[in-house]
Write an enzyme that holds these catalytic residues in place. Structure first.
Site, PDB file in Angstrom:
ATOM      1  N   ASP A  30       5.184  98.742  54.476  1.00 30.55           N
ATOM      2  CA  ASP A  30       4.449 100.035  54.103  1.00 30.55           C
ATOM      3  C   ASP A  30       4.201  99.822  52.422  1.00 30.55           C
ATOM      4  O   ASP A  30       4.918  99.261  51.732  1.00 30.55           O
ATOM      5  CB  ASP A  30       5.460 101.088  54.291  1.00 30.55           C
ATOM      6  N   ASN A  32       0.827  99.550  51.189  1.00 26.38           N
ATOM      7  CA  ASN A  32      -0.025  98.710  50.627  1.00 26.38           C
ATOM      8  C   ASN A  32      -1.396  99.481  49.934  1.00 26.38           C
ATOM      9  O   ASN A  32      -1.927  99.097  48.972  1.00 26.38           O
ATOM     10  CB  ASN A  32      -0.964  97.993  51.832  1.00 26.38           C
ATOM     11  N   ARG A  34      -0.796 102.724  48.556  1.00 24.75           N
ATOM     12  CA  ARG A  34      -0.408 103.150  47.080  1.00 24.75           C
ATOM     13  C   ARG A  34      -0.362 101.996  46.137  1.00 24.75           C
ATOM     14  O   ARG A  34      -0.862 102.220  45.083  1.00 24.75           O
ATOM     15  CB  ARG A  34       0.916 103.742  47.413  1.00 24.75           C
ATOM     16  N   SER A  75      -0.114 100.182  63.882  1.00 22.72           N
ATOM     17  CA  SER A  75       0.491 101.001  64.786  1.00 22.72           C
ATOM     18  C   SER A  75      -0.480 101.665  65.835  1.00 22.72           C
ATOM     19  O   SER A  75      -1.499 101.818  65.464  1.00 22.72           O
ATOM     20  CB  SER A  75       1.566 102.090  64.175  1.00 22.72           C
ATOM     21  N   GLU A  77      -0.551 104.661  66.062  1.00 20.26           N
ATOM     22  CA  GLU A  77      -1.257 105.550  65.343  1.00 20.26           C
ATOM     23  C   GLU A  77      -2.117 105.502  64.277  1.00 20.26           C
ATOM     24  O   GLU A  77      -2.731 106.361  63.690  1.00 20.26           O
ATOM     25  CB  GLU A  77      -0.025 106.420  64.501  1.00 20.26           C
ATOM     26  N   ASN A  78      -2.212 104.087  63.820  1.00 23.58           N
ATOM     27  CA  ASN A  78      -2.825 103.746  62.616  1.00 23.58           C
ATOM     28  C   ASN A  78      -4.595 103.853  63.077  1.00 23.58           C
ATOM     29  O   ASN A  78      -5.346 103.865  62.091  1.00 23.58           O
ATOM     30  CB  ASN A  78      -2.864 102.215  62.618  1.00 23.58           C
ATOM     31  N   TRP A  79      -4.818 104.028  64.327  1.00 25.15           N
ATOM     32  CA  TRP A  79      -6.286 104.270  64.765  1.00 25.15           C
ATOM     33  C   TRP A  79      -6.567 105.571  64.003  1.00 25.15           C
ATOM     34  O   TRP A  79      -8.263 105.760  63.979  1.00 25.15           O
ATOM     35  CB  TRP A  79      -6.427 104.410  66.179  1.00 25.15           C
ATOM     36  N   ARG A 198      12.190  98.835  55.621  1.00 24.94           N
ATOM     37  CA  ARG A 198      11.055  99.513  55.296  1.00 24.94           C
ATOM     38  C   ARG A 198      10.681  99.584  53.953  1.00 24.94           C
ATOM     39  O   ARG A 198      11.780  99.785  53.072  1.00 24.94           O
ATOM     40  CB  ARG A 198      11.084 100.836  55.990  1.00 24.94           C
ATOM     41  N   GLU A 217      21.204  97.640  61.728  1.00 23.79           N
ATOM     42  CA  GLU A 217      21.319  98.123  60.142  1.00 23.79           C
ATOM     43  C   GLU A 217      19.796  98.490  59.752  1.00 23.79           C
ATOM     44  O   GLU A 217      18.794  97.701  59.848  1.00 23.79           O
ATOM     45  CB  GLU A 217      22.071  97.194  59.288  1.00 23.79           C
TER      46      GLU A 217
HETATM   47  C1  FPP Z   1       1.027 100.265  55.508  1.00 24.12           C
HETATM   48  O1  FPP Z   1       0.765 100.625  54.132  1.00 24.12           O
HETATM   49  C2  FPP Z   1       0.499  99.234  56.116  1.00 24.12           C
HETATM   50  C3  FPP Z   1      -0.413  98.865  57.159  1.00 24.12           C
HETATM   51  C4  FPP Z   1      -0.751 100.026  58.006  1.00 24.12           C
HETATM   52  C5  FPP Z   1      -0.956  97.659  57.335  1.00 24.12           C
HETATM   53  C6  FPP Z   1       0.039  96.411  57.408  1.00 24.12           C
HETATM   54  C7  FPP Z   1      -0.919  95.175  56.995  1.00 24.12           C
HETATM   55  C8  FPP Z   1      -0.614  94.442  56.243  1.00 24.12           C
HETATM   56  C9  FPP Z   1       0.631  94.094  55.508  1.00 24.12           C
HETATM   57  C10 FPP Z   1      -1.611  93.141  56.001  1.00 24.12           C
HETATM   58  C11 FPP Z   1      -1.768  92.513  57.151  1.00 24.12           C
HETATM   59  C12 FPP Z   1      -0.603  91.714  57.844  1.00 24.12           C
HETATM   60  C13 FPP Z   1      -0.987  90.884  58.719  1.00 24.12           C
HETATM   61  C14 FPP Z   1      -0.077  90.199  59.765  1.00 24.12           C
HETATM   62  C15 FPP Z   1      -1.956  89.959  58.593  1.00 24.12           C
HETATM   63  P1  FPP Z   1      -0.196 101.911  54.223  1.00 24.12           P
HETATM   64  O2  FPP Z   1      -1.368 101.682  54.260  1.00 24.12           O
HETATM   65  O3  FPP Z   1       0.452 103.073  54.930  1.00 24.12           O
HETATM   66  O4  FPP Z   1       0.201 102.308  52.575  1.00 24.12           O
HETATM   67  P2  FPP Z   1       0.683 103.691  51.917  1.00 24.12           P
HETATM   68  O5  FPP Z   1       1.609 104.329  52.469  1.00 24.12           O
HETATM   69  O6  FPP Z   1       0.986 103.404  50.433  1.00 24.12           O
HETATM   70  O7  FPP Z   1      -0.638 104.311  52.066  1.00 24.12           O
END
Ligand code: FPP
Length: 252
Positions: A30, A32, A34, A75, A77-79, A198, A217
């Protein structure tokens, strides 16, 4: 009953007793968005940076004694994110699987995907199937990527399959116990995670490996995923080794 020869070969949900380090680590990657926002860049810039961290973490596993690594990439939910972000992530996964992952395949990494593939683009599913097949003989790190994965969705899909077996008469409802359902889960060939990490300071499990993490854990760390390093992973493994896991029992 799911018919996969791997189930008998490797499947175990028993906790990793008698080890100091975690055998199976699961990561909710989590932060990315931010990370990108802090640099005045679009969210996808953060996802690309996050994807680059995966390789370093996978490659660190053997020296840390980590046999299984499961990462939450997308996830159910990410859609709900914007169409631009979802499309960008799907394109990133396709690119990542066809290039980066092939490199991992030559490093003895066995790749698997969990989650519901039905909603995924056919081209992406084909790449996923290919990579699973190409790495199926690898015996190094078991990398599992959760893509369109949700713990509740997984349990619902598993229950549907289990119910079918009951209806067909191959499973007696009286025989259903705690060992039965895991055999129907996407993770049926994996041991349960010992440690769930996380990143980004959020203390939630967000529907990740709900059944499997019953005795895991947890580490909730402030680092944003694109800043996560193998050194930090090593530190968390070391801290895990100093924890006392009792699995509901009392140590005498
Ligand atoms: C959560 O950060 C991250 C994701 C929903 C995507 C995870 C994907 C990757 C790390 C990249 C690709 C992975 C592979 C296996 C190629 P967020 O966007 O919710 O960050 P935020 O909470 O700061 O907004």
């Amino acid at each position: 009953m799911p018919k996969d020869p791997d189930t008998m070969a490797e499947g175990t949900s028993s906790p990793s007793l008698g080890r100091t380090g975690p055998r199976h680590i699961a990561i909710i990657m989590d932060g990315n968005g931010r990370w990108a926002q802090a640099r005045g860049r679009p969210r996808l810039f953060g996802h690309h940076a996050g994807a680059k961290r995966v390789r370093e973490v996978v490659e660190a596993c053997p020296s840390l004694g980590v046999e299984y690594l499961t990462i939450f990439a997308f996830s159910t939910e990410n859609w709900k994110r914007t169409q631009v972000e979802v499309a960008g992530l799907m394109s990133l996964f396709r690119r990542y699987i066809s290039k980066e992952m092939k490199a991992l395949a030559t490093r003895n990494v066995r790749v698997r995907f969990i989650g519901d593939r039905l909603r995924l683009d056919a081209k992406l599913v084909k790449l996923m199937d290919q990579l699973e097949l190409e790495t199926s003989a690898n015996v190094g790190t078991h990398l599992t990527i959760a893509l369109n994965y949700g713990g509740r969705d997984e349990v619902a899909r598993a229950t549907k399959r289990l119910a079918r077996d009951v209806a067909e008469g191959t499973l007696n409802p009286e025989d259903i116990d705690e060992e039965t359902l895991p055999r129907y889960l996407d993770t049926h060939v994996l041991p349960d995670p010992d440690l769930v990490i996380r990143t980004s300071g959020e203390a939630r499990i967000s529907n990740f490996l709900l059944w499997q993490s019953a005795y895991a854990e947890y580490e909730f760390i402030d680092t944003l995923w694109p800043d996560f390093t193998a050194t930090e992973l090593a530190r968390l493994c070391d801290r895990y080794g100093r924890r006392e896991r009792r699995f509901g029992a009392v140590n005498t």
